[in-house]
Design a protein around this motif. Sequence first.
Motif, PDB file in Angstrom:
ATOM      1  N   LEU A 183       0.873  -1.167   0.000  1.00 20.68           N
ATOM      2  CA  LEU A 183       0.000   0.000   0.000  1.00 20.68           C
ATOM      3  C   LEU A 183       0.913   1.220   0.000  1.00 20.68           C
ATOM      4  CD1 LEU A 183      -2.825   1.243   0.126  1.00 20.68           C
ATOM      5  CD2 LEU A 183      -2.648   1.141   2.623  1.00 20.68           C
ATOM      6  N   VAL A 184       0.869   1.972  -1.062  1.00 21.74           N
ATOM      7  CA  VAL A 184       1.761   3.112  -1.248  1.00 21.74           C
ATOM      8  C   VAL A 184       0.962   4.392  -1.014  1.00 21.74           C
ATOM      9  CG1 VAL A 184       3.309   4.280  -2.867  1.00 21.74           C
ATOM     10  CG2 VAL A 184       3.074   1.785  -2.941  1.00 21.74           C
ATOM     11  N   VAL A 185       1.482   5.253  -0.150  1.00 20.75           N
ATOM     12  CA  VAL A 185       0.821   6.514   0.184  1.00 20.75           C
ATOM     13  C   VAL A 185       1.767   7.663  -0.200  1.00 20.75           C
ATOM     14  CG1 VAL A 185      -0.278   7.876   2.015  1.00 20.75           C
ATOM     15  CG2 VAL A 185      -0.374   5.365   2.092  1.00 20.75           C
ATOM     16  N   PRO A 186       1.678   8.144  -1.450  1.00 14.68           N
ATOM     17  CA  PRO A 186       2.565   9.227  -1.870  1.00 14.68           C
ATOM     18  C   PRO A 186       2.279  10.518  -1.105  1.00 14.68           C
ATOM     19  CG  PRO A 186       1.526   8.171  -3.771  1.00 14.68           C
ATOM     20  CD  PRO A 186       0.835   7.672  -2.540  1.00 14.68           C
ATOM     21  N   ARG A 187       3.335  11.291  -0.862  1.00 17.17           N
ATOM     22  CA  ARG A 187       3.177  12.595  -0.209  1.00 17.17           C
ATOM     23  C   ARG A 187       2.579  13.581  -1.199  1.00 17.17           C
ATOM     24  NH1 ARG A 187       8.279  14.989   2.033  1.00 17.17           N
ATOM     25  NH2 ARG A 187       6.756  16.556   2.582  1.00 17.17           N
ATOM     26  N   ARG A 188       1.673  14.399  -0.682  1.00 18.11           N
ATOM     27  CA  ARG A 188       1.111  15.491  -1.475  1.00 18.11           C
ATOM     28  C   ARG A 188       1.636  16.807  -0.929  1.00 18.11           C
ATOM     29  NH1 ARG A 188      -5.228  13.905  -2.738  1.00 18.11           N
ATOM     30  NH2 ARG A 188      -4.704  12.326  -4.296  1.00 18.11           N
ATOM     31  N   HIS A 189       2.082  17.648  -1.824  1.00 24.82           N
ATOM     32  CA  HIS A 189       2.593  18.970  -1.465  1.00 24.82           C
ATOM     33  C   HIS A 189       1.544  19.989  -1.905  1.00 24.82           C
ATOM     34  CE1 HIS A 189       6.476  17.024  -0.833  1.00 24.82           C
ATOM     35  NE2 HIS A 189       6.244  16.376  -1.965  1.00 24.82           N
ATOM     36  N   GLY A 190       0.917  20.650  -0.928  1.00 23.74           N
ATOM     37  CA  GLY A 190      -0.183  21.546  -1.248  1.00 23.74           C
ATOM     38  C   GLY A 190       0.116  23.005  -0.995  1.00 23.74           C
ATOM     39  N   ASP A 191      -0.623  23.842  -1.687  1.00 18.67           N
ATOM     40  CA  ASP A 191      -0.615  25.287  -1.473  1.00 18.67           C
ATOM     41  C   ASP A 191      -1.975  25.811  -1.928  1.00 18.67           C
ATOM     42  OD1 ASP A 191      -0.556  25.690  -4.301  1.00 18.67           O
ATOM     43  OD2 ASP A 191       1.627  25.825  -4.331  1.00 18.67           O
ATOM     44  N   PRO A 192      -2.193  27.114  -1.925  1.00 16.25           N
ATOM     45  CA  PRO A 192      -3.524  27.631  -2.279  1.00 16.25           C
ATOM     46  C   PRO A 192      -4.011  27.219  -3.678  1.00 16.25           C
ATOM     47  CG  PRO A 192      -2.258  29.329  -1.173  1.00 16.25           C
ATOM     48  CD  PRO A 192      -1.324  28.172  -1.420  1.00 16.25           C
ATOM     49  N   GLY A 229      -3.687  24.161  -4.964  1.00 17.65           N
ATOM     50  CA  GLY A 229      -4.048  22.747  -4.970  1.00 17.65           C
ATOM     51  C   GLY A 229      -2.915  21.919  -4.411  1.00 17.65           C
ATOM     52  N   TRP A 230      -2.551  20.823  -5.096  1.00 22.58           N
ATOM     53  CA  TRP A 230      -1.475  19.971  -4.614  1.00 22.58           C
ATOM     54  C   TRP A 230      -0.719  19.356  -5.773  1.00 22.58           C
ATOM     55  CZ3 TRP A 230      -2.341  15.165  -6.492  1.00 22.58           C
ATOM     56  CH2 TRP A 230      -3.657  14.739  -6.646  1.00 22.58           C
ATOM     57  N   PHE A 231       0.455  18.801  -5.449  1.00 24.12           N
ATOM     58  CA  PHE A 231       1.305  18.084  -6.386  1.00 24.12           C
ATOM     59  C   PHE A 231       1.768  16.810  -5.702  1.00 24.12           C
ATOM     60  CE2 PHE A 231       5.579  16.775  -7.569  1.00 24.12           C
ATOM     61  CZ  PHE A 231       5.463  16.647  -8.949  1.00 24.12           C
ATOM     62  N   THR A 232       1.815  15.717  -6.446  1.00 22.22           N
ATOM     63  CA  THR A 232       2.329  14.458  -5.899  1.00 22.22           C
ATOM     64  C   THR A 232       3.103  13.719  -6.976  1.00 22.22           C
ATOM     65  OG1 THR A 232       1.753  12.484  -4.635  1.00 22.22           O
ATOM     66  CG2 THR A 232       0.291  13.042  -6.438  1.00 22.22           C
ATOM     67  N   GLU A 233       4.096  12.983  -6.538  1.00 19.29           N
ATOM     68  CA  GLU A 233       4.857  12.118  -7.428  1.00 19.29           C
ATOM     69  C   GLU A 233       4.259  10.725  -7.281  1.00 19.29           C
ATOM     70  OE1 GLU A 233       9.101  10.771  -6.530  1.00 19.29           O
ATOM     71  OE2 GLU A 233       9.385  12.509  -7.864  1.00 19.29           O
ATOM     72  N   VAL A 234       3.613  10.211  -8.326  1.00 18.51           N
ATOM     73  CA  VAL A 234       2.939   8.916  -8.219  1.00 18.51           C
ATOM     74  C   VAL A 234       3.846   7.743  -8.542  1.00 18.51           C
ATOM     75  CG1 VAL A 234       0.633   9.855  -8.593  1.00 18.51           C
ATOM     76  CG2 VAL A 234       1.957   9.047 -10.549  1.00 18.51           C
ATOM     77  N   TYR A 235       4.929   7.989  -9.288  1.00 24.58           N
ATOM     78  CA  TYR A 235       5.867   6.918  -9.561  1.00 24.58           C
ATOM     79  C   TYR A 235       7.251   7.495  -9.813  1.00 24.58           C
ATOM     80  CZ  TYR A 235       8.421   3.069 -11.559  1.00 24.58           C
ATOM     81  OH  TYR A 235       9.376   2.125 -11.783  1.00 24.58           O
ATOM     82  N   SER A 236       8.234   6.915  -9.150  1.00 22.43           N
ATOM     83  CA  SER A 236       9.635   7.231  -9.359  1.00 22.43           C
ATOM     84  C   SER A 236      10.392   5.914  -9.224  1.00 22.43           C
ATOM     85  CB  SER A 236      10.131   8.224  -8.308  1.00 22.43           C
ATOM     86  OG  SER A 236      11.537   8.234  -8.248  1.00 22.43           O
TER      87      SER A 236
END
Length: 192
Positions: free
Chosen positions: A10-19, A21-28
């Motif tokens: 179970l992979v829980v990617p970090r989300r980086h948010g600001d006003p 919305g957010w950004f996440t890296e889904v695969y690296s």
Amino acid sequence: MTDNSNPVKLVVPRRHGDPRGWFTEVYSEPTFAALGVDCRFVQDNHSLSQPRFTLRGLHFQVPPRGQDKLVRCIRGRIFDVAVDVRRGSPTYGSWVGAELSAENGHQLFIPIGFAHGFVTLDEACEVTYKCSDTYAPEQDGGIRWDDPAIAIDWPIPARVTPELSAKDVVQPLFSEFDSPFVYDGRPLQPFV
């Protein structure tokens, strides 16, 4: 992010948010390699399931065309399941499941040797997943989604029959399945 010893992750990617919305890296590749995922993905799939309680599964491809999968829900919510079908495994026939949603951003890595399926919990769910091999219809296999020997606790209300494909209605029972998958020494563990 996840337990490295569990074959299903179970992979829980970090989300980086600001006003905005957010950004996440889904695969690296380096991040997943550190988690023990060393496959190479060669195909991306995307499905839309309109009715709530559409059930797809339990599916796999047999060797030599087995598929590792990395599954995520990009619209709505699903309950995603992996069943251990590795001959000789102490957890043979056991399953794990998790809710994946556009909101939570969680992903499920399902290695070769596990049957995969999901049920939609909302209408108009979209699911994307990466595969480590291309689709090979001659290697396609499955087992019954409602097999009592596996006893998956699908979050489907009593008296509701899920929407199924014609193929999934007639999948064989687990007891009729002669597994070509071999246990690799890592038993399936419940998610913490």
